[in-house]
Design a protein around this motif. Structure first.
Motif, mmCIF file in Angstrom:
data_model
loop_
_atom_site.group_PDB
_atom_site.id
_atom_site.type_symbol
_atom_site.label_atom_id
_atom_site.label_comp_id
_atom_site.label_asym_id
_atom_site.label_seq_id
_atom_site.Cartn_x
_atom_site.Cartn_y
_atom_site.Cartn_z
ATOM 1 N N GLY A 134 -15.433 5.621 -41.080
ATOM 2 C CA GLY A 134 -16.873 5.866 -41.063
ATOM 3 C C GLY A 134 -17.590 5.298 -39.859
ATOM 4 O O GLY A 134 -18.822 5.226 -39.846
ATOM 5 N N MET A 135 -16.852 4.868 -38.839
ATOM 6 C CA MET A 135 -17.494 4.360 -37.629
ATOM 7 C C MET A 135 -18.058 5.522 -36.811
ATOM 8 O O MET A 135 -17.621 6.669 -36.937
ATOM 9 N N ALA A 162 9.619 -6.080 -11.518
ATOM 10 C CA ALA A 162 9.026 -7.093 -12.394
ATOM 11 C C ALA A 162 7.685 -6.619 -12.940
ATOM 12 O O ALA A 162 7.324 -6.916 -14.091
ATOM 13 N N GLN A 163 6.934 -5.869 -12.148
ATOM 14 C CA GLN A 163 5.649 -5.347 -12.611
ATOM 15 C C GLN A 163 5.835 -4.323 -13.731
ATOM 16 O O GLN A 163 5.030 -4.255 -14.669
ATOM 17 N N MET A 164 6.907 -3.524 -13.661
ATOM 18 C CA MET A 164 7.194 -2.588 -14.751
ATOM 19 C C MET A 164 7.469 -3.341 -16.043
ATOM 20 O O MET A 164 6.941 -2.992 -17.111
ATOM 21 N N ALA A 165 8.307 -4.376 -15.967
ATOM 22 C CA ALA A 165 8.638 -5.161 -17.159
ATOM 23 C C ALA A 165 7.388 -5.848 -17.727
ATOM 24 O O ALA A 165 7.168 -5.857 -18.944
ATOM 25 N N ALA A 166 6.563 -6.405 -16.837
ATOM 26 C CA ALA A 166 5.327 -7.054 -17.290
ATOM 27 C C ALA A 166 4.398 -6.057 -17.964
ATOM 28 O O ALA A 166 3.717 -6.380 -18.944
ATOM 29 N N SER A 167 4.390 -4.828 -17.463
ATOM 30 C CA SER A 167 3.574 -3.786 -18.066
ATOM 31 C C SER A 167 3.978 -3.548 -19.514
ATOM 32 O O SER A 167 3.122 -3.456 -20.412
ATOM 33 N N ALA A 168 5.285 -3.437 -19.771
ATOM 34 C CA ALA A 168 5.766 -3.205 -21.134
ATOM 35 C C ALA A 168 5.376 -4.365 -22.048
ATOM 36 O O ALA A 168 5.054 -4.161 -23.223
ATOM 37 N N VAL A 169 5.403 -5.588 -21.517
ATOM 38 C CA VAL A 169 5.011 -6.756 -22.314
ATOM 39 C C VAL A 169 3.534 -6.657 -22.709
ATOM 40 O O VAL A 169 3.172 -6.908 -23.870
ATOM 41 N N PHE A 170 2.673 -6.289 -21.776
ATOM 42 C CA PHE A 170 1.249 -6.154 -22.082
ATOM 43 C C PHE A 170 1.006 -5.062 -23.122
ATOM 44 O O PHE A 170 0.197 -5.237 -24.052
ATOM 45 N N TYR A 171 1.701 -3.936 -22.977
ATOM 46 C CA TYR A 171 1.546 -2.871 -23.965
ATOM 47 C C TYR A 171 1.988 -3.354 -25.349
ATOM 48 O O TYR A 171 1.311 -3.095 -26.351
ATOM 49 N N GLY A 172 3.144 -4.030 -25.410
ATOM 50 C CA GLY A 172 3.623 -4.541 -26.690
ATOM 51 C C GLY A 172 2.654 -5.521 -27.319
ATOM 52 O O GLY A 172 2.389 -5.477 -28.537
ATOM 53 N N MET A 173 2.090 -6.404 -26.512
ATOM 54 C CA MET A 173 1.097 -7.359 -27.018
ATOM 55 C C MET A 173 -0.133 -6.629 -27.564
ATOM 56 O O MET A 173 -0.713 -7.043 -28.576
ATOM 57 N N ALA A 174 -0.525 -5.539 -26.913
ATOM 58 C CA ALA A 174 -1.694 -4.779 -27.366
ATOM 59 C C ALA A 174 -1.479 -4.234 -28.772
ATOM 60 O O ALA A 174 -2.362 -4.347 -29.638
ATOM 61 N N TYR A 175 -0.311 -3.663 -29.005
ATOM 62 C CA TYR A 175 -0.060 -3.061 -30.313
ATOM 63 C C TYR A 175 0.108 -4.126 -31.396
ATOM 64 O O TYR A 175 -0.281 -3.909 -32.553
ATOM 65 N N ILE A 176 0.670 -5.263 -31.040
ATOM 66 C CA ILE A 176 0.796 -6.360 -32.006
ATOM 67 C C ILE A 176 -0.586 -6.879 -32.404
ATOM 68 O O ILE A 176 -0.844 -7.176 -33.577
ATOM 69 N N VAL A 177 -1.483 -6.978 -31.441
ATOM 70 C CA VAL A 177 -2.866 -7.377 -31.741
ATOM 71 C C VAL A 177 -3.504 -6.379 -32.697
ATOM 72 O O VAL A 177 -4.211 -6.742 -33.649
ATOM 73 N N MET A 178 -3.255 -5.098 -32.467
ATOM 74 C CA MET A 178 -3.810 -4.055 -33.317
ATOM 75 C C MET A 178 -3.325 -4.208 -34.763
ATOM 76 O O MET A 178 -4.073 -3.992 -35.717
ATOM 77 N N ILE A 179 -2.051 -4.589 -34.911
ATOM 78 C CA ILE A 179 -1.472 -4.765 -36.248
ATOM 79 C C ILE A 179 -2.045 -6.006 -36.939
ATOM 80 O O ILE A 179 -2.431 -5.957 -38.108
ATOM 81 N N THR A 180 -2.102 -7.103 -36.210
ATOM 82 C CA THR A 180 -2.487 -8.375 -36.834
ATOM 83 C C THR A 180 -3.987 -8.469 -37.112
ATOM 84 O O THR A 180 -4.396 -9.025 -38.134
ATOM 85 N N MET A 181 -4.813 -7.916 -36.231
ATOM 86 C CA MET A 181 -6.258 -8.008 -36.436
ATOM 87 C C MET A 181 -6.786 -6.846 -37.282
ATOM 88 O O MET A 181 -7.651 -7.022 -38.129
ATOM 89 N N TYR A 182 -6.272 -5.641 -37.036
ATOM 90 C CA TYR A 182 -6.586 -4.456 -37.837
ATOM 91 C C TYR A 182 -8.087 -4.300 -38.047
ATOM 92 O O TYR A 182 -8.596 -4.221 -39.159
ATOM 93 N N SER A 183 -8.813 -4.271 -36.941
ATOM 94 C CA SER A 183 -10.264 -4.128 -36.975
ATOM 95 C C SER A 183 -10.707 -3.603 -35.620
ATOM 96 O O SER A 183 -9.919 -3.538 -34.667
ATOM 97 N N TYR A 184 -11.975 -3.236 -35.526
ATOM 98 C CA TYR A 184 -12.456 -2.724 -34.242
ATOM 99 C C TYR A 184 -12.388 -3.780 -33.136
ATOM 100 O O TYR A 184 -11.963 -3.461 -32.015
ATOM 101 N N PRO A 185 -12.774 -5.042 -33.385
ATOM 102 C CA PRO A 185 -12.582 -6.058 -32.335
ATOM 103 C C PRO A 185 -11.122 -6.171 -31.904
ATOM 104 O O PRO A 185 -10.844 -6.408 -30.731
#
Length: 407
Positions: free
Chosen positions: A247-248, A284-307
């Motif tokens: 409903g956002m 190394a920048q490619m590997a770091a990129s994958a780490v940032f993407y993985g962290m993003a999705y983990i945040v999405m799972i753990t916080m599960y909110s718009y913030p």
């Protein structure tokens, strides 16, 4: 903007032309689904099929563009593909009443809009070899500024006329072709190297199958990009329906992409710091990129909110900022004269993730919701990280080559 003062005038003109072209491209692509559904009165399934055909044309265009670079020549390839893309865009308003012709035209546009990409990236790598890593990043930023401007304008133009968006996109594509015609015509007398202006026959180097056999140069890196793009589909087939179902306001989804565009520009100091301290090489920048993407999705799972989604977008954007310039830079540094071919192949393989990701994640979202989709995206980031690490290991002793063929 003082950092631009360190570059020659031709670089600044090139950046401006890239920004204008990116702005024109962004005028159309956000509206394709709306145009098919609203203006043509077709179903969303029909709209999805049109996007699929366009995407498949783009994949084939990248593969073909890399293979034709030395055979056709950079001037004919870039100018010809941009001109044919403009022709398809100009034709859309008059052929859209014929459904089958419209679908074919969208495949045509996908093909020729992507055909020039490997050639332009390879040209940058060859022409500005000493600072190509920086330049790939700056052009990436300029293009995203253009995308932000074009996306913002597209809604206003759609209220006035969808067809005007198509025509203006064609104008910018034709203008980019004219820019390259003028630019390369001036560069030709001064740049006699084969990679800029001369045709390359098959006898001058290995054939296509021999180049494809050098898998350690491109395959695992390309698969890593494929999984990154697969996982990144979560924003369209996970986050978007979640915001609507909760409903956002729909503008909340648009704000996430506004944040993405702003960060790509203002976040450069942070990614520059990452490159200086923790990821000095393109691998190394490619590997770091994958780490940032993985962290993003983990945040999405753990916080599960718009913030949580806002923070996830910040992390994912940093991942995007690291990966986008790194892959063409690596190939330009290590593939020698075969760089155009490998840029096309890697781009084509990576784009497969963008094609299949939305469908797979859409089906999973319908059955299990956002959390399951986010776990899948996290797994994709993990697989991508393994691919990039393997790529780095296999190429750890590879030397930088300017024009010679790397075995």
């Amino acid at each position: 903007m003082r950092w631009l003062d360190t570059y020659p005038k031709e670089v600044k003109v090139f950046l401006l032309a890239s920004l204008v072209n990116a702005t024109g491209s962004a005028l159309m692509w956000p509206l394709t689904t709306m145009y098919v559904f609203d203006e043509l009165g077709r179903t969303m399934a029909n709209a999805g099929f049109v996007i699929l055909i366009q995407s498949l044309g783009g994949i084939f265009g990248q593969l073909l563009g890399g293979a034709l670079y030395h055979r056709v020549g950079v001037k004919k390839l870039i100018i010809g593909s941009l001109a044919l893309n403009a022709l398809g865009l100009f034709a859309l308003p008059w052929i859209s009443a014929y459904w089958v012709v419209f679908i074919c035209a969208m495949g045509w546009i996908g093909l020729f809009s992507s055909l020039s990409l490997p050639a332009i990236q390879a040209f940058i790598g060859f022409r500005f070899a000493e600072r190509r890593g920086e330049l790939f990043n700056i052009i990436y930023v300029a293009n995203n500024i253009g995308v932000a401007i074009g996306t913002a304008l597209s809604g206003f133009l759609a209220d006035f006329s969808y067809h005007l968006s198509f025509v203006l996109n064609g104008v910018t594509s034709a203008g980019f072709a004219i820019f390259f015609w003028y630019y390369l015509s001036r560069a030709e007398p001064d740049q006699g190297e084969v990679h800029l202006t001369k045709r390359k026959t098959v006898q001058d180097g290995p054939g296509i199958w021999a180049l494809l056999g050098n898998t350690r140069l491109y395959l695992f890196m390309s698969l890593g990009v494929l999984f990154i793009l697969f996982g990144n589909s979560i924003w369209n087939t996970g986050v978007s329906p979640y915001i609507i179902s909760e409903g956002m306001e729909k503008r909340m989804y648009g704000l996430l992409w506004t944040l993405n565009g702003v960060l790509i520009f203002v976040g450069q100091p942070f990614t520059s710091w990452v490159k200086r301290t923790m990821a000095r090489t393109s691998t190394a920048q490619m590997a770091a990129s994958a780490v940032f993407y993985g962290m993003a999705y983990i945040v999405m799972i753990t916080m599960y909110s718009y913030p949580g989604m806002v923070l996830a977008m910040v992390l994912a954007t940093f991942g995007e900022m690291l990966i986008s310039p790194a892959t063409p830079a690596f190939i330009s540094e290590h593939a020698g004269r075969s760089a155009p071919f490998y840029i096309g192949v890697s781009g084509g393989i990576g784009s497969i993730g963008r094609v299949i990701g939305p469908y797979v994640m859409g089906v999973m979202y319908d059955k299990q919701g956002l959390i399951s989709v986010a776990w899948l995206a996290t797994a994709m980031a993990g697989v991508a990280l393994l691919g990039f690490v393997l790529h780095a290991v296999l190429n750890r002793h590879r030397e930088v080559k300017e024009y010679g063929l790397d075995n």
